[in-house]
Scaffold this active site. Structure first.
Site, mmCIF file in Angstrom:
data_model
loop_
_atom_site.group_PDB
_atom_site.id
_atom_site.type_symbol
_atom_site.label_atom_id
_atom_site.label_comp_id
_atom_site.label_asym_id
_atom_site.label_seq_id
_atom_site.Cartn_x
_atom_site.Cartn_y
_atom_site.Cartn_z
ATOM 1 N N HIS A 189 0.806 -1.426 0.185
ATOM 2 C CA HIS A 189 -0.010 -0.206 -0.164
ATOM 3 C C HIS A 189 0.783 1.181 0.107
ATOM 4 C CE1 HIS A 189 -3.267 2.866 1.128
ATOM 5 N NE2 HIS A 189 -4.002 1.910 0.735
ATOM 6 N N ASP B 229 -7.999 -5.432 -0.033
ATOM 7 C CA ASP B 229 -8.371 -6.263 -1.163
ATOM 8 C C ASP B 229 -8.212 -7.660 -0.852
ATOM 9 O OD1 ASP B 229 -9.893 -3.887 -2.657
ATOM 10 O OD2 ASP B 229 -7.777 -3.210 -3.248
#
Ligand code: COA
Length: 439
Positions: free
Chosen positions: A313, A370
């Site tokens: 991320h 996700d």
């Protein structure tokens, strides 16, 4: 560059220029470089906007080092446990938790605006059957500006709210109807209309799964989980799609068009499209029996384009707090329903192996939102090609909140990044018969 507490200095070509420091309420402070070009002749270069803020915002605080995410100051863990998606949407957009009356009014408005204009329904029915639901969603959200483009908005006058607020409820309400219709279209089933007696999430599930031959039995547990998962997606600061909504909206285009652009940005596999890619990757590993170590090695191999989807991320350099919550929700729900999902087993093994691997440790790559969300959606019966649509429904309040905040900011500046030109200097036009082939 040197700095004291509220100023920073840049020395360039023998001249020192001073810049104000803007203090944030939490997290990194910023140098206000808006006068940089005038003072120094320089512009900045920051690919991917890793160190640049284009906006001041009061909506969401993220601490990527500590794994903290708060909406309007409230930790997402509390909201996911105690709030509903509709209440969290109100919080994000209007900045405070609603009273009972305010929440009822907002919910009732959402209910009243849930139906689509019949011409919109007909429009969806003409779309090619196997179209992915994401472009259907973006197209139909854009189409809302055809149906609700009146400057003097009659519905808003009747409800005695601003055009601005009526469009907010229209969009939040209709997006789930559009999403469910897009799904029904993709599987060739008749559209199921929204019902006024159902809550936001129950209504969506009913439109997705009810059919004339088999009514859908609403399960409160499923509704609760859907609320929590949507809350965990509801905002995330200046991510790619939200910044897109702001940039497009900065031209003062209408809300529907700005959100349509956000939906398109979300679809990419490096952003919201990752949830579909994660399940495809996990299903492939589970089915092929490929070794977990081989997958990890492939993800580390710079000669291959493959990345471990659902890992890494831009902001989080520790476990993504949303992923932590979704993983727990996922495991608890599957256990409660006695569902044995082999894909969850693969995900757990993959996570364990990656978190022990030096490459992932060094680069601080952890599961992101996700990684487990698709497994929850599967358990709720939501098909893989709808995963990113679910993300879009969840992220919508955040997009709206940022669009509203930007429109209320004075002065309102159109977004227009600079560039460093690296192309040719002055050249002259060459007539066609004198041109040489350039390879
Ligand atoms: C999310 C993501 C786009 C963030 O990108 P970013 O902040 O620009 O970070 P980078 O792409 O520069 O990655 C930093 C380093 O980690 C590596 N890396 C990042 N994510 C990786 C992954 N999922 N698998 C393998 N390596 C990864 C990069 O190759 C890069 O290595 P390098 O420094 O040797 O070049 C990136 O982590 C990614 O592609 N993840 C997979 C897609 C995904 O899950 N997206 C959903 C995000 S919520």
């Amino acid at each position: 560059m040197s700095n004291n507490l509220d100023k920073a200095e840049i020395n360039y070509q023998g001249k020192t220029s001073q810049f104000n420091i803007i203090k944030s309420s939490e997290g990194a402070n910023a140098i206000d470089i808006s006068g940089l070009r005038d003072k120094t002749g320089l512009i900045t270069y920051d690919p991917g906007f890793q160190c640049s803020s284009a906006y001041k915002s009061k909506i969401t605080h993220i601490d990527g080092q500590k794994g903290i995410l708060r909406y309007r100051g409230i930790p997402i863990e509390e909201l996911a446990e105690k709030s509903s998606f509709v209440e969290t949407a109100f919080l994000l957009i209007y900045g405070y938790l609603p009273t009972n009356d305010q929440l009822n009014l907002f919910s009732n408005r959402l209910t009243e605006h849930s139906i689509l204009h019949e011409d919109m329904k007909n429009f969806i029915s003409y779309i090619q059957q196997h179209a992915h639901p994401m472009p259907i969603l973006s197209t139909m959200v854009s189409t809302l500006s055809i149906f609700y483009s009146d400057v003097f908005d009659l519905e808003a006058r009747e409800e005695k709210i601003s055009d601005f607020d009526v469009n907010i409820v229209r969009l939040i309400s209709k997006i789930r109807t559009i999403a469910a219709f897009a799904y029904k279209k993709s599987c060739g089933e008749p559209f199921v209309y929204p019902r006024h007696d159902l809550s936001y999430c129950a209504n969506f599930l009913n439109m997705m799964f009810s059919s004339p031959v088999k009514p859908y039995a609403i399960d409160d547990e499923v509704v609760k989980i859907l609320n929590a998962v949507l809350i965990l997606h509801a905002d995330h600061g200046q991510n790619c799609s939200t910044s897109t909504v702001r940039l497009v909206g900065s031209s003062q285009v209408n809300l529907f068009s700005a959100v349509c652009a956000g939906i398109c940005a979300l679809w990419g596999p490096l952003h919201g499209g990752a949830n579909q890619k994660v399940i495809e990757m996990l299903a492939d590993i589970t089915k092929s029996g490929k070794s977990i170590q081989k997958i990890i090695d492939e993800a580390k191999d710079k000669n291959q384009p493959f990345r471990l989807m659902g890992f890494g991320h831009r902001v989080y350099k520790t476990y993504d707090p949303r992923a932590k919550m979704i993983k727990k929700i996922c495991i608890d729900f599957l256990n409660k329903k006695s569902i044995a999902d082999p894909i969850l087993e693969t995900a757990l093994k993959l996570e364990e192996a990656a978190l022990k691997d030096d490459y992932f440790i060094e680069k601080r790559l952890y599961p992101n939102v996700d990684f487990y969300s698709g497994i929850v959606y599967r358990a709720l019966g939501i098909p893989t090609n709808m995963f990113t649509v679910m993300f879009a429904i969840g992220r919508l309040p955040g997009w709206i909140a940022h669009w509203k905040e930007m429109n209320e900011t004075i002065p309102h500046k159109i977004g227009r990044p600079s560039q460093i030109y690296l192309g040719d200097g002055l050249k002259h036009f060459i007539p066609m018969d004198e041109r040489k082939i350039l390879i």
